[in-house]
Design an enzyme around this catalytic site. Structure first.
Site, PDB file in Angstrom:
ATOM      1  N   TRP A  55       0.861  -1.177   0.000  1.00 64.35           N
ATOM      2  CA  TRP A  55       0.000   0.000   0.000  1.00 64.35           C
ATOM      3  C   TRP A  55       0.899   1.229   0.000  1.00 64.35           C
ATOM      4  CZ3 TRP A  55      -5.144   1.241  -0.168  1.00 64.35           C
ATOM      5  CH2 TRP A  55      -6.045   0.177  -0.156  1.00 64.35           C
TER       6      TRP A  55
ATOM      7  N   GLU B 255      -0.444  -7.271   7.544  1.00 64.50           N
ATOM      8  CA  GLU B 255       0.348  -8.469   7.283  1.00 64.50           C
ATOM      9  C   GLU B 255       1.806  -8.338   7.742  1.00 64.50           C
ATOM     10  OE1 GLU B 255      -3.269  -8.416   5.311  1.00 64.50           O
ATOM     11  OE2 GLU B 255      -1.662  -7.019   4.751  1.00 64.50           O
TER      12      GLU B 255
ATOM     13  N   ILE C 240      -3.076   5.719   6.217  1.00 67.45           N
ATOM     14  CA  ILE C 240      -3.639   7.071   6.205  1.00 67.45           C
ATOM     15  C   ILE C 240      -5.099   6.999   6.638  1.00 67.45           C
ATOM     16  CG2 ILE C 240      -4.154   9.097   4.792  1.00 67.45           C
ATOM     17  CD1 ILE C 240      -1.782   8.261   2.984  1.00 67.45           C
TER      18      ILE C 240
ATOM     19  N   GLU D 280     -12.366   7.731   6.380  1.00 62.11           N
ATOM     20  CA  GLU D 280     -13.596   8.200   7.015  1.00 62.11           C
ATOM     21  C   GLU D 280     -14.204   7.206   7.993  1.00 62.11           C
ATOM     22  OE1 GLU D 280     -16.277   9.480   3.976  1.00 62.11           O
ATOM     23  OE2 GLU D 280     -14.781  10.774   3.055  1.00 62.11           O
ATOM     24  N   THR D 281     -13.552   6.056   8.175  1.00 59.71           N
ATOM     25  CA  THR D 281     -14.118   5.037   9.073  1.00 59.71           C
ATOM     26  C   THR D 281     -13.132   4.708  10.188  1.00 59.71           C
ATOM     27  OG1 THR D 281     -13.194   3.135   7.894  1.00 59.71           O
ATOM     28  CG2 THR D 281     -15.306   4.023   7.075  1.00 59.71           C
TER      29      THR D 281
ATOM     30  N   HIS E  21     -11.693   1.985  10.556  1.00 59.81           N
ATOM     31  CA  HIS E  21     -10.734   0.995  10.076  1.00 59.81           C
ATOM     32  C   HIS E  21      -9.295   1.416  10.406  1.00 59.81           C
ATOM     33  CE1 HIS E  21      -9.322  -2.318   7.658  1.00 59.81           C
ATOM     34  NE2 HIS E  21      -8.548  -1.497   6.942  1.00 59.81           N
TER      35      HIS E  21
ATOM     36  N   HIS F 199       9.311  -0.260  14.399  1.00 59.33           N
ATOM     37  CA  HIS F 199       7.981   0.121  13.926  1.00 59.33           C
ATOM     38  C   HIS F 199       8.129   1.370  13.058  1.00 59.33           C
ATOM     39  CE1 HIS F 199       3.892   1.469  13.741  1.00 59.33           C
ATOM     40  NE2 HIS F 199       3.450   0.688  14.714  1.00 59.33           N
TER      41      HIS F 199
END
Length: 158
Positions: free
Chosen positions: A26, A60, A82, A85-86, A88, A113
């Site tokens: 991503w 993952e 990033i 709107e949720t 998640h 990290h």
């Protein structure tokens, strides 16, 4: 980014250590660059044994980091999350942080990290070590995790 309190990590002599780097796909433009910066930091610190693996997303990262922690002296996990709107975002960030911490403790191997958890693409770019970035998390995370591996090595001496 707090803008203060930076420990100003200096390069360390990590010659002979083995480093695993795992990065998400991503936001690959940013993560690709962060991986290159992590590899450059490892080289500057004398590490020649570096293995890079890629995974789909940040969730993952911990499982591959765990496999690497069983084979290497230190592991760097890199990704970008990033906020959308949720909720998640919150679950991903918590899962990744908890997972990477658990791996480090369970395997007794430092796991860096280097997952950017930000509110915008601009904030991610500011931390990704680009030419105009304020921070270089790929580099900083690598030096920090190598420093921790050296500290553990020193503590293991009789």
């Amino acid at each position: 980014m707090a803008g203060f309190g930076d420990p100003r990590m200096e390069n360390v002599d990590a010659s002979g250590l083995k480093l695993g780097i795992v990065g998400s796909r991503w936001h690959d433009e940013l993560v690709d660059h962060m991986i290159e910066r992590a590899k450059a930091a490892a080289e500057e610190c004398g590490v020649t044994d570096v293995v890079v693996a890629r995974v789909a997303g940040s969730v993952e990262l911990p499982i591959v980091a765990q496999a690497m922690a069983r084979k290497f002296d230190a592991v760097v996990a890199l990704g970008v999350v990033i906020k959308g709107e949720t909720d998640h975002f919150k679950y991903v960030c918590n899962s990744v942080t908890d997972g990477l911490t658990r791996v480090a403790l369970d395997e007794s191997t430092p796991v860096g990290h280097g997952v950017l958890t930000v509110m915008s693409l601009g904030q991610a770019r500011d931390r990704a070590g680009l030419e105009d970035s304020v921070e270089d998390k790929g580099w900083q995370t690598t030096v920090a995790v190598l420093d921790a591996a050296l500290a553990l090595r020193e503590l293991a001496k009789p």
